[in-house]
Write a protein that holds these residues in place. Structure first.
Motif, PDB file in Angstrom:
ATOM      1  N   LEU A   1       0.843  -1.215   0.000  1.00 56.62           N
ATOM      2  CA  LEU A   1       0.000   0.000   0.000  1.00 56.62           C
ATOM      3  C   LEU A   1       0.871   1.256   0.000  1.00 56.62           C
ATOM      4  O   LEU A   1       0.594   2.223  -0.719  1.00 56.62           O
ATOM      5  CB  LEU A   1      -0.933  -0.020   1.222  1.00 56.62           C
ATOM      6  N   ALA A   2       1.942   1.231   0.784  1.00 53.24           N
ATOM      7  CA  ALA A   2       2.852   2.394   0.833  1.00 53.24           C
ATOM      8  C   ALA A   2       3.416   2.687  -0.555  1.00 53.24           C
ATOM      9  O   ALA A   2       3.487   3.852  -0.974  1.00 53.24           O
ATOM     10  CB  ALA A   2       3.980   2.138   1.831  1.00 53.24           C
ATOM     11  N   GLY A   3       3.797   1.639  -1.292  1.00 52.35           N
ATOM     12  CA  GLY A   3       4.325   1.832  -2.647  1.00 52.35           C
ATOM     13  C   GLY A   3       3.284   2.459  -3.558  1.00 52.35           C
ATOM     14  O   GLY A   3       3.586   3.367  -4.346  1.00 52.35           O
ATOM     15  N   ARG A   4       2.045   2.008  -3.438  1.00 52.43           N
ATOM     16  CA  ARG A   4       0.978   2.554  -4.280  1.00 52.43           C
ATOM     17  C   ARG A   4       0.719   4.021  -3.924  1.00 52.43           C
ATOM     18  O   ARG A   4       0.521   4.863  -4.806  1.00 52.43           O
ATOM     19  CB  ARG A   4      -0.320   1.753  -4.090  1.00 52.43           C
ATOM     20  N   ILE A   5       0.712   4.336  -2.631  1.00 51.73           N
ATOM     21  CA  ILE A   5       0.419   5.720  -2.222  1.00 51.73           C
ATOM     22  C   ILE A   5       1.568   6.646  -2.642  1.00 51.73           C
ATOM     23  O   ILE A   5       1.337   7.764  -3.128  1.00 51.73           O
ATOM     24  CB  ILE A   5       0.189   5.800  -0.694  1.00 51.73           C
ATOM     25  N   ALA A   6       2.791   6.165  -2.488  1.00 53.78           N
ATOM     26  CA  ALA A   6       3.944   7.017  -2.829  1.00 53.78           C
ATOM     27  C   ALA A   6       3.948   7.371  -4.316  1.00 53.78           C
ATOM     28  O   ALA A   6       4.531   8.375  -4.715  1.00 53.78           O
ATOM     29  CB  ALA A   6       5.237   6.309  -2.437  1.00 53.78           C
ATOM     30  N   ALA A   7       3.284   6.528  -5.138  1.00 52.19           N
ATOM     31  CA  ALA A   7       3.232   6.796  -6.587  1.00 52.19           C
ATOM     32  C   ALA A   7       2.106   7.778  -6.957  1.00 52.19           C
ATOM     33  O   ALA A   7       2.002   8.189  -8.107  1.00 52.19           O
ATOM     34  CB  ALA A   7       3.038   5.485  -7.341  1.00 52.19           C
ATOM     35  N   LEU A   8       1.261   8.144  -6.001  1.00 56.54           N
ATOM     36  CA  LEU A   8       0.165   9.087  -6.289  1.00 56.54           C
ATOM     37  C   LEU A   8       0.705  10.517  -6.301  1.00 56.54           C
ATOM     38  O   LEU A   8       1.674  10.815  -5.591  1.00 56.54           O
ATOM     39  CB  LEU A   8      -0.918   8.993  -5.194  1.00 56.54           C
ATOM     40  N   PRO A   9       0.070  11.407  -7.062  1.00 60.73           N
ATOM     41  CA  PRO A   9       0.492  12.803  -6.992  1.00 60.73           C
ATOM     42  C   PRO A   9       0.021  13.417  -5.666  1.00 60.73           C
ATOM     43  O   PRO A   9      -1.177  13.544  -5.436  1.00 60.73           O
ATOM     44  CB  PRO A   9      -0.220  13.464  -8.185  1.00 60.73           C
ATOM     45  N   LEU A  10       0.952  13.727  -4.790  1.00 63.38           N
ATOM     46  CA  LEU A  10       0.608  14.291  -3.474  1.00 63.38           C
ATOM     47  C   LEU A  10       1.294  15.645  -3.341  1.00 63.38           C
ATOM     48  O   LEU A  10       2.353  15.862  -3.933  1.00 63.38           O
ATOM     49  CB  LEU A  10       1.118  13.383  -2.349  1.00 63.38           C
ATOM     50  N   PRO A  11       0.714  16.553  -2.566  1.00 62.12           N
ATOM     51  CA  PRO A  11       1.417  17.818  -2.357  1.00 62.12           C
ATOM     52  C   PRO A  11       2.709  17.600  -1.577  1.00 62.12           C
ATOM     53  O   PRO A  11       2.873  16.571  -0.927  1.00 62.12           O
ATOM     54  CB  PRO A  11       0.425  18.653  -1.535  1.00 62.12           C
ATOM     55  N   LYS A  12       3.611  18.561  -1.639  1.00 59.77           N
ATOM     56  CA  LYS A  12       4.800  18.500  -0.780  1.00 59.77           C
ATOM     57  C   LYS A  12       4.329  18.617   0.661  1.00 59.77           C
ATOM     58  O   LYS A  12       3.410  19.371   0.947  1.00 59.77           O
ATOM     59  CB  LYS A  12       5.717  19.688  -1.089  1.00 59.77           C
ATOM     60  N   ALA A  13       4.954  17.913   1.571  1.00 57.45           N
ATOM     61  CA  ALA A  13       4.569  17.943   2.982  1.00 57.45           C
ATOM     62  C   ALA A  13       3.059  17.779   3.176  1.00 57.45           C
ATOM     63  O   ALA A  13       2.392  18.658   3.727  1.00 57.45           O
ATOM     64  CB  ALA A  13       5.052  19.242   3.634  1.00 57.45           C
TER      65      ALA A  13
END
Ligand SMILES: C[S@@+](CC[C@H](N)C(=O)[O-])C[C@H]1O[C@@H](n2cnc3c(N)ncnc32)[C@H](O)[C@@H]1O
Length: 245
Positions: free
Chosen positions: A28-40
């Motif tokens: 799940l962490a790998g999938r979330i890290a690949a999503l476009p997320l804001p900085k911080a």
């Protein structure tokens, strides 16, 4: 059998039995890290347990984390693993009824906790209200084919399965137009006793609400059928991402 909350509280050896949970948290962490997320990003984690997802994801995306669980003992175990520091806050929280400010998170994440919710759809609606514009909910949860072998052993023994009913992938996808991936993870056990010990070890032994516990003789029949079927058990895991407004 005990209620789920106190069973999780007593699960002192959780990490020793939770290889599948660790694998799912890392996936799940790998999938979330690949999503476009804001900085911080501002992150709310629900049902942190001993901190598998926190440990796998926080170093990859950073941000300000509110790490929560319903069981005080689990929250303490997570805090012992992760430690204290800037951008980290631990809080007891019922993820199904979160009393937090609206629009205050960019990401809400959770690994293998939402299957304990009594009303997943209602919980998701309440959690969506906590998302800032452009935010997301990303979670892993148990799906329909989980524990099929254990359920089959009950049916073979002429009994109604005690395992909770999990949603199908189609039902999960219908929730707020979710994007879904699925995985089947097979755990092999030496025998039925080893499987039940592992289930108790992770605090997940509670049967479906309202289910009459099997008698000792019934349980022996179920265990024999489970062993005749090979003593392995499948976790059918759904990785779900729901976009906010
Ligand atoms: C199977 S453990 C998973 C823990 C951790 N996320 C992991 O992947 O190892 C499920 C966790 O969800 C928590 N939990 C169950 N119901 C909850 C609820 N309504 N709100 C918050 N946490 C809950 C339990 O206390 C437990 O720590």
């Amino acid at each position: 059998m005990s209620d789920p909350l106190s069973a999780f509280g007593r699960a002192e050896a959780y990490d020793a039995y939770a290889q599948t949970q660790r694998h799912v948290a890392e996936a799940l962490a790998g999938r979330i890290a690949a999503l476009p997320l804001p900085k911080a990003p501002r992150v709310l984690e629900i049902g942190c347990g001993t901190g598998f997802l926190t440990a796998a994801l926080r170093p990859r995306i950073g941000g300000d984390w509110t790490v929560t669980d319903l069981a005080p003992e689990m929250l303490a175990r997570c805090r012992a693993r992760i430690g204290d520091g800037p951008g980290l806050c631990y809080r007891l929280l019922d993820g199904e009824r979160p009393d937090l400010a609206p629009e205050s998170f960019d990401l809400i994440c959770s690994s293998l906790a939402f299957q304990w919710f009594a009303d997943l759809q209602g919980a998701l609606e309440r959690l969506m209200a906590l998302l800032a514009p452009g935010g997301r909910i990303a979670f892993a949860t148990m799906a329909e084919e989980s524990f099929a072998e254990w359920r089959a052993a009950f049916v073979f023994a002429g009994l109604e399965p005690a395992t909770p009913l999990y949603p199908s992938i189609t039902q999960l996808a219908a929730l707020s137009d979710a994007a879904i991936a699925e995985e089947h993870i097979v755990e092999r056990h030496a025998d039925a006793r080893a499987f039940l010990t592992a289930l108790r070890g992770i605090g997940a032994q509670s049967p479906r609400a309202g289910h009459r516990p099997a008698t000792a003789a019934e349980l022996r029949r179920v265990m024999a059928a489970f062993e005749a079927g090979g003593a392995s058990v499948t976790y059918h895991v759904a990785y779900v991402v729901v976009d906010g407004e």
